[in-house]
Structures are given as structure tokens and as C-alpha cells.
Motif scaffolding. Structure first.
Motif, PDB file in Angstrom:
ATOM      1  N   TYR A  87       1.006  -1.195  -0.055  1.00 34.02           N
ATOM      2  CA  TYR A  87       0.115   0.265   0.047  1.00 34.02           C
ATOM      3  C   TYR A  87       0.871   1.231  -0.045  1.00 34.02           C
ATOM      4  N   ALA A  88       0.302   2.388  -0.306  1.00 33.86           N
ATOM      5  CA  ALA A  88       0.860   3.791  -0.116  1.00 33.86           C
ATOM      6  C   ALA A  88       2.094   3.734  -0.789  1.00 33.86           C
ATOM      7  N   PRO A  89       3.198   4.380  -0.548  1.00 35.23           N
ATOM      8  CA  PRO A  89       4.372   4.707  -1.387  1.00 35.23           C
ATOM      9  C   PRO A  89       5.176   3.057  -1.642  1.00 35.23           C
ATOM     10  N   TRP A  90       4.482   2.224  -1.209  1.00 34.30           N
ATOM     11  CA  TRP A  90       5.342   0.606  -1.108  1.00 34.30           C
ATOM     12  C   TRP A  90       4.797  -0.037  -2.301  1.00 34.30           C
ATOM     13  N   VAL A  91       3.769   0.596  -3.181  1.00 35.23           N
ATOM     14  CA  VAL A  91       3.247  -0.301  -4.211  1.00 35.23           C
ATOM     15  C   VAL A  91       4.406  -0.346  -5.499  1.00 35.23           C
ATOM     16  N   PRO A  92       4.728  -1.734  -5.792  1.00 37.04           N
ATOM     17  CA  PRO A  92       5.727  -1.783  -6.961  1.00 37.04           C
ATOM     18  C   PRO A  92       5.424  -1.141  -7.931  1.00 37.04           C
ATOM     19  N   PRO A  93       6.531  -0.628  -8.501  1.00 40.12           N
ATOM     20  CA  PRO A  93       6.375   0.255  -9.925  1.00 40.12           C
ATOM     21  C   PRO A  93       6.167  -0.613 -10.967  1.00 40.12           C
ATOM     22  N   PHE A  94       5.577   0.034 -12.033  1.00 41.78           N
ATOM     23  CA  PHE A  94       5.396  -0.787 -13.430  1.00 41.78           C
ATOM     24  C   PHE A  94       6.543  -0.916 -14.099  1.00 41.78           C
ATOM     25  N   PRO A 119      13.889   0.216  -9.256  1.00 43.42           N
ATOM     26  CA  PRO A 119      13.858  -0.799  -8.264  1.00 43.42           C
ATOM     27  C   PRO A 119      12.573  -0.999  -7.435  1.00 43.42           C
ATOM     28  N   MET A 120      12.389  -2.177  -6.931  1.00 45.20           N
ATOM     29  CA  MET A 120      11.209  -2.418  -5.965  1.00 45.20           C
ATOM     30  C   MET A 120      11.619  -1.536  -4.641  1.00 45.20           C
ATOM     31  N   PRO A 121      10.182  -1.229  -4.038  1.00 40.35           N
ATOM     32  CA  PRO A 121      10.716  -0.390  -2.727  1.00 40.35           C
ATOM     33  C   PRO A 121      11.481  -1.424  -1.742  1.00 40.35           C
ATOM     34  N   GLN A 122      12.160  -0.693  -1.062  1.00 41.82           N
ATOM     35  CA  GLN A 122      13.082  -1.517   0.061  1.00 41.82           C
ATOM     36  C   GLN A 122      12.061  -2.075   0.938  1.00 41.82           C
ATOM     37  N   ARG A 123      10.988  -1.441   1.296  1.00 41.92           N
ATOM     38  CA  ARG A 123      10.107  -2.019   2.252  1.00 41.92           C
ATOM     39  C   ARG A 123       8.918  -2.636   1.669  1.00 41.92           C
ATOM     40  N   GLN A 124       8.487  -3.798   1.980  1.00 44.90           N
ATOM     41  CA  GLN A 124       7.270  -4.396   1.391  1.00 44.90           C
ATOM     42  C   GLN A 124       6.528  -4.959   2.392  1.00 44.90           C
ATOM     43  N   PRO A 125       5.312  -4.085   2.944  1.00 48.35           N
ATOM     44  CA  PRO A 125       4.545  -4.418   3.878  1.00 48.35           C
ATOM     45  C   PRO A 125       3.416  -5.436   3.452  1.00 48.35           C
ATOM     46  N   GLY A 126       3.191  -5.638   2.310  1.00 49.96           N
ATOM     47  CA  GLY A 126       2.505  -6.686   1.972  1.00 49.96           C
ATOM     48  C   GLY A 126       2.929  -7.510   0.595  1.00 49.96           C
ATOM     49  N   LYS A 127       2.108  -7.949  -0.272  1.00 51.24           N
ATOM     50  CA  LYS A 127       2.307  -8.784  -1.417  1.00 51.24           C
ATOM     51  C   LYS A 127       1.953  -7.911  -2.545  1.00 51.24           C
ATOM     52  N   GLY A 128       2.803  -7.740  -3.560  1.00 49.05           N
ATOM     53  CA  GLY A 128       2.387  -7.311  -4.999  1.00 49.05           C
ATOM     54  C   GLY A 128       1.203  -6.201  -4.642  1.00 49.05           C
TER      55      GLY A 128
END
Lengths: 359, 359
Positions: free
Chosen positions: B256-263, B268-277
Motif C-alpha cells: 500500500y501507499a508508497p510501497w506499491v511496486p512500480p510498473f 527498483p522495488m521499494p525497499q520495504r514491502q509491507p504486503g504482497k504485490g
């Protein structure tokens, strides 16, 4: 003249007495007063006790039924349509929202569309009922036409608000409550009282051109959908207001579009009535119908603190979470009381004198 | 160089072949291609076949699973959470929407939140699936952060679109499909290509001040929520984008929020991933769970013709119903073909050459 401040309990008691005087059963009078005063507590002064006289006038005009037989006229496990029997929206809406919550308890979510109702106060007062059940609450209503669709000079939609209230854990709940217009009508009324101009993008004149006249609605003008003009996305605000109308009236059989009954009793009813009364729509989603409440609340707290700690633009104190200003206002007003404009206080005094209730 | 026009079927066949080449099963390749091309047909060129290479790059980077085991990980009679197993959103979303429709068939409405997915094309491609069942369809998705909340300089939300598709009778369906920003990112890209300025109210610079630089996102700037600034209701657009994030990710367990993976695969993927995809949310409401389809359609046709016949502002041809421009574009492009920019056509040619598919 200065505003005078009144204790919440005092205004609540007065409002309950007024609703009883027009014939509402005790329980309904209490429910209606609490919903109405929720607006004053949350700082939405245009929708609170200042409108009490307006509700009474609707009753006097025979357009509000003080003893409605509210009933479910159609249902499935997750849905219902409620006939409000022309009752106060302040009473019909809580009935419908409780029904949505009960259905969510049974099958995960509940969705209730309402016909034959009247104005229901602020949308948040209803959606927030879901929070204590660890549910997300949704509330929307149509309203009498003040808003012109993109490219039009015709007033076709109300300010049609949407509220979504989502519980959190340690953080206070997220409560987004928004009219689907650039600015709510109440803000225009405030500008008119102060004799000030409206920003460009709030209203248009009778020909559909930009206007800064806060009184333009009385001269054939209209409120603009959220976005303001086509270049800034007014077609999106128009679409959102339309969605509220479809859910509230097309699914229930209420009046829609320019045929929604007006709030002021002196404004004649639209000549055409394709449905019954005003329409609302309510939803309740049980969080644990999706994932554990603990996981959801952990993430929701994280989400909220992420936004709260986002970088601010220079000169701005903080990034707000939807619902912050209203919650802070309520905390303040529960202690310090609710300020009323002299004109509102005088109006309530006159109302009390007429109905035999001491203000 | 001029745009070249391609037949829909030609682009569809090519896209199916490409998806097969990266390992998608036949059925998934067809589903994904149809969803992707729905954007080109409807005139949302930024979300269509122009992105095919982007999807393939995500697969090359190991961020898309061509043979996902999509599964329901939690459900109630009216709800479900789907784990997309990192599949193409173009495949995961149709699975989830069909599930929402099936649940609506059973209990009146169906609501499906999705985790562990990827970009799903245009929101309308999914919501419109409900129409042929006489249901209202809802579709929303979160996306990588490009949007600053009101008062903030931080990019915290995606353009987080919402689509609501409501059937009508003789009239075509109402289809509102809107990014919760003033303008979609695709429109900025078009201005950049033409080296033109953006209107004030679309973007802000790195300090949060007004900007007309269509390339400002690469310089620390951000898209603005629908409304543009606080005075014109940007807090409402921000709240709507937040609601999309809550429904799509907080209810499902996605990022969610700023941690959603970029298209773009090169980001690069966000360093933090609080959820999945990435997260999506779908809803289906059976019209006859509220009232008879005949009554609803009669009123919906009346609603639509009321808006279509509303008075227009001088110089404007007509008042549009949400979905009109896209439907008209589709009718045209199904006959005349889909124009592609030379750069897009060259990109597809190179992609075909690389994977052994003739363009």
C-alpha cells in the motif's frame, strides 16, 4: 454580534424536545437529535441544529411523517431496499445502516438502498456506525439539484456526498466524508453571509461561465462538480455525483436527478416525481470477511502513520488524515461547547417559543 | 512520422502470441490480450498495447509469474480475498471479477479484494464484465506512488482509479472510469512527447508549488489529487485515492501507499514491502437484489436521456454520459483500426523480433 456557545447536552435536549413536539416517538426523537447534532460536533455547522427549523417546516408542510412505518420492501442475504415512509432521514438512515451492519454480520457485507426518505444530516454520522463493529461503513445520499454536469447549464444533481469510514487500531479511524462538488453549498452560504467572493471553480453563472458570486445559485447559476472544469477533471466529479444518484435512487426507486425534493419547505416540489422521496445508500463490510482484524489494524495504523509523517509543503503544519479535522473539532466542542451564530440562536429561540420548548 | 493504423484483430493476435511466448497458458494469453486491448479500443492509449513491452520486461525481471496458481485464501458468502501468485493483473483481475459476479448471483452482491497481483490494464475492462448479467460492476486498483496528498511533497498514492459500470435498458450502459487525480499520468506523457506545458493544477514541483512542467515527476514533482489544491477540494481527491488503497490493499494484504511496486521494470522495488504485490478490489451488485430489472432499466434510461437532453453551455455540443466518449471511440476503432505512434509500432516490432513473433 458575537456567537454564543452552548453545551452539546443542552442543544441535544432541546432538539429531542422539538422532535417530540412534532410527534416523533421518544426513541426516534433521540436518534434524530443525535444524528443532527453530530454535524455541529464535527464542525459541519451548515448541516446541524441550524437546520432544525427547516426540518420542522417540512413537517408542517406535510412532507415529513413523524411516525413512519419504515419497512424492508425487498431483500437478499446481502442487500435490502427500505421504504422510509416519508420519515425524517435522521431516523430512516440509522434504521437502514443498522440493517446493513446486520447483513454484514451474516454474510460478510450488507448493502441497503433507501427510497421515500428525507434529508439525513451528515453522511459520516451513519457510516461511522460501522466502526465499533470492526466494519468499514459507507453512506451516501442524493439531494436536491444544485450542480451542473460538465458542459451543461442545467442543475441536474445534488451535492451528493459519499462517506467511507474505515476502522484502525491505535490510530483514530479514517473517515472521508465529501460532497462530490468542488465546495459544499454550506461554504457558499458562509461567503454570502460575509459578503465575500467565491474562488473561481466553485460555481458558474446561468450561462455556464466562471463566476465568483457566492449568491449565483439564486440567479440561475450552479455549483460545479469536483474538479471545477473539464481540464481539471469536472467530468470525474460529475460521474461520482451520478454514481451516488444511481446507488441511492435508481436501485431503490427514489426520485433522482433534478426531481429530488428540495430541503426548504417553501420551494415547491418538482412537478414530476419519477420515484418516492429522497434516496440513500448504505454499506457495511466486515473486516474479518477479508482478513484478520489484527492484521488489518496493524497495516491500517502503519498506513495512517505513514501519511501523518509524510513531508509537508513549506508553511503547512502537517499532512492530515481524512477525518482528522472533524475529530479534533468534536473533541474541542464536547468540552468547550458549540458556537451558534446569533441568527441561528434567535431562530431556535423562536422555534422553541412556537412549540413550547424552552431554549 | 504519421501514426499507422492496425486492425484490432491483428494487434490482438500479436499480443496473444507474445503472452504465449513468455509462457502464459493459451486461455490466459487470450484473456490478458483482450483486457490489454480493451484500453486501445476505448481510446486509453497509455494503458494498452503500448505497455506490452513493459509487461514482458516485468516477466524478464522475475516480477511476473506466467503460470500463477491463483487462489482464494479467505471467503464468506459475499466476500473473498484472492492471492494472485504474482500473475499478470490482466489474468488475475478477470478471475477475481468473475468470483465477485458468482457471489452476487448467490447472495445479491460479491466483493473481492486481491493481493499479490500486477497492473491490470484499464479498470473499465473488469467492471464492465458485470453488465451482461444485469449487475453493477465496480473495479479499483492501487498503483505505484505518483500522487502527493494535500499539503505534502511526498508521493504517497498511485493514480488509483475507480470504475463503476451500471447497466441501462435501451440506452448504452453508464461507465464511469476515473483516476482519482486531476489528470491521468498518460496525459502528462502525451504533453511531454509534444513538449507542451501542463495546465496549473495537474502537478506540483518538488517543493509542492504550482508547476506547468509536464516532466516534473522526474524532478521530484508529483501528480495532484482530483481538485488540484485545497481550495478546490484536493483533500477529496486524496481521500478517494486513499479509499481505493484501503479497499485494494488493506483488505487484501497487498502493498500500500508508497510501497506499491512500480510498473517500469527498471525502477527498483521499494525497499520495504509491507504486503504482497499490487492490490485490486472488485464488486458486483445484482440489480434484482434491489428491485426488478425492468423498473431499474426504465428509470436508468430516463435518467440517461434526462442528462443527454440537459441544456448545454454555448459552444458545447452536448452533455456527455460517463462512458460515451470511450464507447464511441470503440465503435470507430473496431471498424477503422487502432492508430499507433511510430515509436510504439517500432517497439512492438522489436519485441516481436526478440520473441519470434511477426508483427
Amino acid at each position: 454580534m458575537q456567537d454564543t456557545t452552548y453545551a452539546y447536552q443542552q442543544l441535544l435536549d432541546f432538539t429531542i424536545q422539538i422532535f417530540k413536539k412534532i410527534g416523533c416517538p421518544d426513541k426516534d426523537a433521540a436518534t434524530a437529535a443525535e444524528v443532527l447534532l453530530a454535524a455541529d460536533l464535527r464542525g459541519v455547522d451548515s448541516h446541524g441544529v441550524a437546520r432544525l427549523t427547516g426540518y420542522v417546516r417540512l413537517w408542517e408542510a406535510g412532507r415529513v411523517n413523524a411516525t413512519p412505518q419504515i419497512k424492508v420492501i425487498h431483500e437478499t442475504p446481502s442487500t435490502a431496499v427500505v421504504d422510509g415512509d416519508s420519515g425524517l432521514g435522521l431516523v430512516v438512515a440509522p434504521y437502514a445502516m443498522e440493517l446493513a451492519i446486520e447483513k454484514a454480520r451474516q454474510v460478510g457485507t450488507g448493502w441497503v438502498s433507501v427510497q421515500h426518505s428525507n434529508h439525513y444530516g451528515i453522511a459520516a454520522a451513519h457510516a461511522m456506525k460501522a466502526l465499533k463493529h470492526d466494519m468499514i461503513g459507507i453512506s451516501m445520499t442524493n439531494a436536491s439539484p444544485l450542480v451542473a454536469p460538465t458542459f451543461s447549464t442545467s442543475k441536474m444533481l445534488g451535492t451528493n456526498p459519499i462517506c467511507v469510514a474505515a476502522p484502525a487500531g491505535n490510530e483514530p479511524a479514517f473517515v472521508a466524508d465529501l460532497a462530490t462538488t468542488t465546495a459544499a453549498n454550506g461554504k457558499l452560504e458562509i461567503l454570502q453571509r460575509k459578503n465575500e467572493a467565491a474562488p473561481v471553480g466553485w460555481v458558474q453563472d446561468a450561462a455556464g461561465q466562471d463566476s465568483t458570486d457566492a449568491g449565483i445559485l439564486k440567479k440561475g447559476g450552479a455549483l460545479l462538480p469536483l474538479g471545477g472544469d473539464r481540464e481539471h477533471g469536472s467530468h470525474k466529479g460529475y460521474a461520482l455525483g451520478a454514481v451516488v444518484d444511481i446507488f441511492s435512487a435508481l436501485l431503490s426507486g427514489a426520485n433522482y436527478a433534478p426531481w429530488v425534493p428540495p430541503f426548504p419547505a417553501y420551494v415547491p416540489m418538482p412537478q414530476r416525481q419519477p420515484g418516492k422521496g429522497i434516496g440513500h445508500f448504505f454499506g457495511a463490510l466486515r473486516v474479518d470477511a477479508f482478513r484478520t482484524v489484527a492484521e488489518y489494524k496493524r497495516d491500517m495504523d502503519d498506513w495512517i502513520s505513514g501519511f501523518r509523517n509524510a513531508d509537508t509543503i513549506e508553511g503547512k503544519d502537517r499532512v492530515l488524515i481524512p477525518g482528522d479535522p472533524e475529530r479534533e473539532m468534536e473533541a474541542e466542542r464536547r468540552v468547550a461547547g458549540i458556537p451558534l451564530l446569533p441568527v441561528v440562536a434567535a431562530d431556535l429561540q423562536a422555534l422553541g417559543a412556537k412549540l413550547g420548548v424552552v431554549f
